[in-house]
Design an enzyme around this catalytic site. Structure first.
Site, PDB file in Angstrom:
ATOM      1  N   SER A 180      49.611  47.069  45.513  1.00 19.22           N
ATOM      2  CA  SER A 180      49.810  46.803  46.936  1.00 19.22           C
ATOM      3  C   SER A 180      50.814  47.813  47.476  1.00 19.22           C
ATOM      4  O   SER A 180      51.610  48.363  46.700  1.00 19.22           O
ATOM      5  CB  SER A 180      50.370  45.384  47.100  1.00 19.22           C
TER       6      SER A 180
ATOM      7  N   TYR B  43      56.577  38.696  44.721  1.00 17.13           N
ATOM      8  CA  TYR B  43      55.366  39.525  44.831  1.00 17.13           C
ATOM      9  C   TYR B  43      55.709  40.996  44.619  1.00 17.13           C
ATOM     10  O   TYR B  43      55.027  41.701  43.857  1.00 17.13           O
ATOM     11  CB  TYR B  43      54.741  39.305  46.217  1.00 17.13           C
TER      12      TYR B  43
HETATM   13  N1  LIG Z   1      45.038  40.733  51.160  1.00 15.45           N
HETATM   14  C1  LIG Z   1      45.975  41.651  51.249  1.00 15.45           C
HETATM   15  O1  LIG Z   1      46.591  41.857  52.318  1.00 15.45           O
HETATM   16  C2  LIG Z   1      46.299  42.498  50.045  1.00 15.45           C
HETATM   17  C3  LIG Z   1      47.057  43.663  50.223  1.00 15.45           C
HETATM   18  C4  LIG Z   1      47.368  44.439  49.118  1.00 15.45           C
HETATM   19  C5  LIG Z   1      46.943  44.064  47.860  1.00 15.45           C
HETATM   20  N2  LIG Z   1      46.220  42.939  47.697  1.00 15.45           N
HETATM   21  C6  LIG Z   1      45.820  42.560  46.340  1.00 15.45           C
HETATM   22  O2  LIG Z   1      44.413  42.429  46.280  1.00 15.45           O
HETATM   23  C7  LIG Z   1      44.070  41.573  45.175  1.00 15.45           C
HETATM   24  C8  LIG Z   1      43.017  40.572  45.643  1.00 15.45           C
HETATM   25  O3  LIG Z   1      43.610  39.683  46.581  1.00 15.45           O
HETATM   26  P1  LIG Z   1      42.846  39.201  47.909  1.00 15.45           P
HETATM   27  O4  LIG Z   1      43.520  39.846  49.048  1.00 15.45           O
HETATM   28  O5  LIG Z   1      41.400  39.349  47.750  1.00 15.45           O
HETATM   29  O6  LIG Z   1      43.283  37.666  47.936  1.00 15.45           O
HETATM   30  P2  LIG Z   1      42.433  36.315  47.764  1.00 15.45           P
HETATM   31  O7  LIG Z   1      41.347  36.259  48.758  1.00 15.45           O
HETATM   32  O8  LIG Z   1      43.456  35.219  47.743  1.00 15.45           O
HETATM   33  O9  LIG Z   1      41.787  36.476  46.325  1.00 15.45           O
HETATM   34  C9  LIG Z   1      42.584  36.375  45.184  1.00 15.45           C
HETATM   35  C10 LIG Z   1      41.695  36.355  43.971  1.00 15.45           C
HETATM   36  O10 LIG Z   1      42.560  36.225  42.823  1.00 15.45           O
HETATM   37  C11 LIG Z   1      42.146  35.088  42.074  1.00 15.45           C
HETATM   38  N3  LIG Z   1      43.295  34.366  41.515  1.00 15.45           N
HETATM   39  C12 LIG Z   1      44.416  33.950  42.146  1.00 15.45           C
HETATM   40  N4  LIG Z   1      45.174  33.231  41.308  1.00 15.45           N
HETATM   41  C13 LIG Z   1      44.506  33.185  40.122  1.00 15.45           C
HETATM   42  C14 LIG Z   1      44.752  32.573  38.870  1.00 15.45           C
HETATM   43  N5  LIG Z   1      45.837  31.841  38.635  1.00 15.45           N
HETATM   44  N6  LIG Z   1      43.841  32.729  37.891  1.00 15.45           N
HETATM   45  C15 LIG Z   1      42.703  33.437  38.093  1.00 15.45           C
HETATM   46  N7  LIG Z   1      42.412  34.040  39.252  1.00 15.45           N
HETATM   47  C16 LIG Z   1      43.304  33.908  40.252  1.00 15.45           C
HETATM   48  C17 LIG Z   1      41.394  34.184  43.035  1.00 15.45           C
HETATM   49  O11 LIG Z   1      40.412  33.460  42.313  1.00 15.45           O
HETATM   50  P3  LIG Z   1      40.415  31.861  42.061  1.00 15.45           P
HETATM   51  O12 LIG Z   1      41.060  31.219  43.232  1.00 15.45           O
HETATM   52  O13 LIG Z   1      38.957  31.546  41.846  1.00 15.45           O
HETATM   53  O14 LIG Z   1      41.184  31.684  40.811  1.00 15.45           O
HETATM   54  C18 LIG Z   1      40.725  35.191  43.967  1.00 15.45           C
HETATM   55  O15 LIG Z   1      39.486  35.587  43.462  1.00 15.45           O
HETATM   56  C19 LIG Z   1      45.379  40.929  44.724  1.00 15.45           C
HETATM   57  O16 LIG Z   1      45.848  41.560  43.560  1.00 15.45           O
HETATM   58  C20 LIG Z   1      46.331  41.213  45.878  1.00 15.45           C
HETATM   59  O17 LIG Z   1      47.666  41.257  45.457  1.00 15.45           O
HETATM   60  C21 LIG Z   1      45.867  42.158  48.755  1.00 15.45           C
END
Ligand SMILES: NC(=O)c1ccc[n+]([C@@H]2O[C@H](COP(=O)([O-])OP(=O)(O)OC[C@H]3O[C@@H](n4cnc5c(N)ncnc54)[C@H](OP(=O)(O)O)[C@@H]3O)[C@@H](O)[C@H]2O)c1
Length: 287
Positions: free
Chosen positions: A153, A166
């Site tokens: 991130s 985070y």
């Molecule tokens: N959204 C943003 O603004 C942003 C910005 C920069 C980086 N990111 C990064 O992008 C990546 C994906 O996040 P996203 O934005 O797509 O968020 P999201 O919609 O909340 O998706 C998060 C994913 O991680 C999984 N996850 C969370 N906790 C988990 C656990 N304990 N065990 C297994 N799986 C788990 C969830 O699956 P389940 O709920 O099915 O377990 C879901 O598939 C993350 O690494 C995040 O830090 C996001």
């Protein structure tokens, strides 16, 4: 509709790939883009079986020849992560690429944050990915080919207030991958770190507050973030172009802040204090 350009297709087609966090958000977009690149085997992982089934169905409709598997795993649970690595190897023989995407954010001031929240966020965002890399990379080294792609991130490059847990987990990813990349330089295994700015996903809804409960709110920054499909496409295109460490979908102010951190750290610090004070004043007014 996901579209895979020729260079990206050449990079991913025919590969066996383990993708964590595939049940929603950026992960489900990555899964669909990978399917449209005609990967050979796609292992989708997350906790929510139903959501994974839905993503698997969508992927299958994009590529009838891709073998799609679901392995549920709680990244917060070391034993569950160990089993994921083991089952992925048993399914594929060799996993050509590991995409550490699953993650959780945090939303709380340091003084309100229990140590257990720091530990949980570190386990999900960093230690689980390190454990999967340890399970899968030795095989890649033996084959002199493979990729680890880790979704970090902008907050792995910039520690902003009220995100200590985070930021720590994403800074850990950056440092770990920088060292690992140097070690792997002559092995045929490449290490890629993508650092996106805000993406329109459920990340803020699931973010942990200081006592471990979900934040449960769609933050304005997340709601107005980049389209996950575009971020997924850019991530895979960047990896295919050989980019090792890249920032994407970052706002102009985030990009400036990253440079300020390097060039004028005391100015950045003043801006971060201002941001914290402003957020505190708004919170006190609303309480
Ligand atoms: N959204 C943003 O603004 C942003 C910005 C920069 C980086 N990111 C990064 O992008 C990546 C994906 O996040 P996203 O934005 O797509 O968020 P999201 O919609 O909340 O998706 C998060 C994913 O991680 C999984 N996850 C969370 N906790 C988990 C656990 N304990 N065990 C297994 N799986 C788990 C969830 O699956 P389940 O709920 O099915 O377990 C879901 O598939 C993350 O690494 C995040 O830090 C996001």
């Amino acid at each position: 509709m996901p579209h895979c350009n020729e260079k990206t297709k050449a990079c991913f087609a025919g590969k066996s790939i383990l993708l964590t966090g595939a049940s929603g958000g950026l992960g489900s977009s990555l899964a669909k883009h990978l399917a449209s690149c005609q990967v050979d085997t796609l292992i989708l992982s997350g906790r929510k079986k139903e959501a994974l089934d839905k993503v698997a169905k969508e992927c299958q409709s994009l590529s009838a020849t891709t073998s799609i598997h679901i392995i549920t795993c709680d990244l917060a649970d070391k034993e569950s992560v160990r089993k994921l690595g083991e089952e992925a190897l048993a399914l594929c023989g060799t996993v050509d690429m590991l995409i550490n995407n699953g993650g959780v954010s945090s939303r709380s001031d340091f003084l309100d944050t229990q140590l257990e929240v720091d530990e949980r966020v570190m386990q999900i965002n960093f230690f689980s990915g390190a454990a999967l890399a340890k399970a899968l990379v030795p095989n890649m080294v033996e084959n002199r080919s493979g990729k680890v792609i880790w979704i970090s991130s902008v907050q792995g490059l910039l520690g902003i207030p009220s995100r200590t847990s985070y930021a720590a987990s994403k800074f850990a990813v950056q440092g770990y991958c920088e060292g690992l990349r140097a070690e792997m330089a002559s092995s045929g295994v490449t290490i890629h770190v993508a650092s996106p700015g805000y993406i329109r996903t459920g990340l803020s809804l699931a973010a942990l507050t200081g006592d471990g409960k979900p934040h449960g709110q769609m933050d304005d920054t997340t709601a107005s973030g980049a389209d996950p499909n575009e971020v997924a496409a850019t991530t895979l295109d960047s990896v295919a172009k050989g980019k090792a460490d890249f920032v994407l979908a970052a706002s102009f102010s985030s990009q400036v802040a990253i440079w300020l951190r390097l060039l004028f750290p005391s100015l950045l610090q003043k801006l971060l204090v201002k941001r914290f004070d402003k957020a505190k004043a708004v919170k006190e007014k609303n309480d």
